[in-house]
Write an enzyme that holds these catalytic residues in place. Structure first.
Site, PDB file in Angstrom:
ATOM      1  N   GLU A  47       0.864  -1.194   0.000  1.00  9.18           N
ATOM      2  CA  GLU A  47       0.000   0.000   0.000  1.00  9.18           C
ATOM      3  C   GLU A  47       0.904   1.249   0.000  1.00  9.18           C
ATOM      4  O   GLU A  47       1.972   1.237   0.621  1.00  9.18           O
ATOM      5  CB  GLU A  47      -0.825  -0.029   1.299  1.00  9.18           C
ATOM      6  CG  GLU A  47      -1.629   1.211   1.599  1.00  9.18           C
ATOM      7  CD  GLU A  47      -2.198   1.209   3.043  1.00  9.18           C
ATOM      8  OE1 GLU A  47      -1.531   0.700   3.970  1.00  9.18           O
ATOM      9  OE2 GLU A  47      -3.310   1.734   3.224  1.00  9.18           O
ATOM     10  N   ASN A 111      -6.897   6.459  -1.411  1.00  8.73           N
ATOM     11  CA  ASN A 111      -5.829   5.496  -1.177  1.00  8.73           C
ATOM     12  C   ASN A 111      -6.115   4.347  -2.156  1.00  8.73           C
ATOM     13  O   ASN A 111      -7.062   3.594  -1.966  1.00  8.73           O
ATOM     14  CB  ASN A 111      -5.888   5.042   0.285  1.00  8.73           C
ATOM     15  CG  ASN A 111      -4.738   4.136   0.667  1.00  8.73           C
ATOM     16  OD1 ASN A 111      -4.107   3.540  -0.192  1.00  8.73           O
ATOM     17  ND2 ASN A 111      -4.499   4.011   1.964  1.00  8.73           N
ATOM     18  N   LYS A 128      -9.485   2.340  -1.661  1.00  9.90           N
ATOM     19  CA  LYS A 128      -9.683   1.758  -0.324  1.00  9.90           C
ATOM     20  C   LYS A 128     -10.997   2.211   0.308  1.00  9.90           C
ATOM     21  O   LYS A 128     -11.270   3.411   0.408  1.00  9.90           O
ATOM     22  CB  LYS A 128      -8.500   2.157   0.560  1.00  9.90           C
ATOM     23  CG  LYS A 128      -8.468   1.505   1.946  1.00  9.90           C
ATOM     24  CD  LYS A 128      -7.158   1.908   2.632  1.00  9.90           C
ATOM     25  CE  LYS A 128      -6.982   1.291   4.006  1.00  9.90           C
ATOM     26  NZ  LYS A 128      -5.680   1.677   4.604  1.00  9.90           N
ATOM     27  N   GLU A 147      -5.757   8.699   7.966  1.00 15.08           N
ATOM     28  CA  GLU A 147      -6.334   8.304   6.674  1.00 15.08           C
ATOM     29  C   GLU A 147      -7.699   8.963   6.449  1.00 15.08           C
ATOM     30  O   GLU A 147      -8.073   9.258   5.325  1.00 15.08           O
ATOM     31  CB  GLU A 147      -6.444   6.785   6.585  1.00 15.08           C
ATOM     32  CG  GLU A 147      -5.083   6.143   6.456  1.00 15.08           C
ATOM     33  CD  GLU A 147      -5.159   4.716   5.988  1.00 15.08           C
ATOM     34  OE1 GLU A 147      -5.723   4.440   4.923  1.00 15.08           O
ATOM     35  OE2 GLU A 147      -4.648   3.841   6.727  1.00 15.08           O
ATOM     36  N   CYS A 173      -4.915  -2.946   2.858  1.00 18.31           N
ATOM     37  CA  CYS A 173      -4.609  -2.929   4.287  1.00 18.31           C
ATOM     38  C   CYS A 173      -5.792  -3.188   5.224  1.00 18.31           C
ATOM     39  O   CYS A 173      -6.173  -4.312   5.442  1.00 18.31           O
ATOM     40  CB  CYS A 173      -3.905  -1.627   4.664  1.00 18.31           C
ATOM     41  SG  CYS A 173      -3.109  -1.781   6.280  1.00 18.31           S
ATOM     42  N   ASN A 198       0.355  -1.217   5.366  1.00 20.27           N
ATOM     43  CA  ASN A 198       1.309  -0.535   6.269  1.00 20.27           C
ATOM     44  C   ASN A 198       0.681  -0.655   7.646  1.00 20.27           C
ATOM     45  O   ASN A 198      -0.313   0.032   7.924  1.00 20.27           O
ATOM     46  CB  ASN A 198       1.402   0.970   5.970  1.00 20.27           C
ATOM     47  CG  ASN A 198       2.164   1.318   4.705  1.00 20.27           C
ATOM     48  OD1 ASN A 198       3.324   1.669   4.730  1.00 20.27           O
ATOM     49  ND2 ASN A 198       1.472   1.243   3.579  1.00 20.27           N
TER      50      ASN A 198
HETATM   51  N1  CDT Z   1      -2.788   1.269   6.623  1.00 25.22           N
HETATM   52  C1  CDT Z   1      -3.724   0.714   7.410  1.00 25.22           C
HETATM   53  O1  CDT Z   1      -4.874   0.589   7.019  1.00 25.22           O
HETATM   54  N2  CDT Z   1      -3.313   0.344   8.659  1.00 25.22           N
HETATM   55  C2  CDT Z   1      -4.231  -0.200   9.617  1.00 25.22           C
HETATM   56  C3  CDT Z   1      -3.859   0.166  11.012  1.00 25.22           C
HETATM   57  C4  CDT Z   1      -4.960  -0.097  11.923  1.00 25.22           C
HETATM   58  S1  CDT Z   1      -4.480   0.014  13.578  1.00 25.22           S
HETATM   59  C5  CDT Z   1      -5.694  -0.948  14.337  1.00 25.22           C
HETATM   60  C6  CDT Z   1      -4.311  -1.721   9.541  1.00 25.22           C
HETATM   61  O2  CDT Z   1      -5.428  -2.234   9.599  1.00 25.22           O
HETATM   62  O3  CDT Z   1      -3.296  -2.380   9.441  1.00 25.22           O
END
Ligand code: CDT
Length: 315
Positions: A47, A111, A128, A147, A173, A198
């Protein structure tokens, strides 16, 4: 004869704020070449693969954010070398990036991930849907997860494409935490789901041991692949970006729910696996024969209700 495709996940180590999109592209090209040398013909990149994970930073100047992190066209001059090398090597790929468009007289930002065919054409785009985090500044937090500030909720839905002799879908993600996203792809026959991520090692919202976060990452991947009878290829960007750590554990999961390959480092690393695409199709005819066994007449709440409400049957 069964359909076989060698697939790779190209994990990226950290990209710092000082790293340019050209720097990132150079590393992505190296990873692509390594995947090719391993025999892979399709590669999944992370991502937001051309930049640091910028939603961790509160940045009030949107013009600067746009200039540093958003793509107005893909490929752009800086990212073109990846597309050129993939075409030269005859490889398809999935990659995530921050997308800025002008539409209906306004600027929109998403995204986004795309599927690129071995001839270099962009065959699919996904924006996304599940955006984690918050939109407000949290000055007391160790880092931000903005985000909801920098992106709109994706408007293209969950789709699949006939691509490289398979049916492929895309997620990004946080989507991997929501079974509905996978099921909508599986109901369209997805045999492979590509996903970049990420994921911060620390949970911004409440204390949670890093090992538990990795545990959740792994069990989600295994469950989603098995319950939807699909190959799942997840590539992370990881390591310590300007002191903020994200975990690796990029992986390829078979439709049986077994982990077929997994990264070992938190740096640039390629993993690859021979994927029997018919394994997904076979499981969709047997254990997960949706047409024979699903009971959507009892699933109405899934689309009618967003948050849980407690209404016991005896009240
Ligand atoms: N980039 C991304 O979507 N990261 C989120 C962090 C969430 S923290 C609970 C993930 O779901 O990995």
């Amino acid at each position: 004869m069964s359909r076989q495709l060698k697939i790779a996940a190209a994990q990226l180590g950290p990209l710092h704020r000082s790293d340019t999109r050209r720097d990132a592209t150079r590393r992505l090209v190296e990873l692509l070449r390594e995947a090719h040398s391993m025999g892979a013909r399709f590669v999944v990149f992370p991502e937001l693969a051309f930049t640091t994970f910028f939603p961790r930073w509160w940045m009030p100047d949107q013009n600067e954010v746009d200039r540093l992190y958003f793509e107005e066209s893909i490929p752009s001059a800086d990212t073109q070398p990846l597309f050129d090398e993939a075409r030269r090597l005859g490889m398809g790929f999935y990659i995530g990036f921050a997308e800025k468009i002008e539409e209906g007289g306004r600027t929109r930002r998403f995204n986004t991930a795309i599927l690129v065919a071995p001839d270099g054409s962009v065959v699919g785009k996904y924006r996304k849907v599940h955006l984690p985090g918050h939109a407000d500044h949290k000055p007391d937090a160790a880092f931000q997860h903005l985000e909801k500030k920098y992106f709109e909720v994706g408007d293209l839905g969950f789709r699949v494409w006939r691509f490289m002799n398979m049916i492929a879908g895309m997620l990004i993600c946080n989507d991997r935490r929501w079974p509905e996203a996978f099921r909508v792809l599986a109901l369209q026959g997805a045999e492979l789901v590509a996903l970049g991520y990420n994921t911060p090692t620390e949970n911004l919202h409440y204390p949670e041991p890093p090992a538990l976060r990795v545990h959740h990452h792994l069990i989600m991947a295994q469950a989603m692949a098995f319950q939807n009878a699909t190959w799942l290829v997840e590539a992370g960007k990881c390591g310590s970006e300007d002191g903020f750590r994200m975990f690796g554990h990029s992986l390829i999961v078979a439709p049986t729910g077994e982990i077929a390959a997994k990264s070992l480092t938190e740096d640039d690393e390629v993993i690859a696996c021979h994927c029997d695409l018919d394994l997904a199709a076979d499981l969709k005819r047997t254990m997960f024969n949706f047409a024979a066994h699903r009971r959507p007449e009892h699933y109405g709440l899934i689309v009618e209700r967003v948050g849980a409400q407690v209404t016991p049957a005896n009240e």
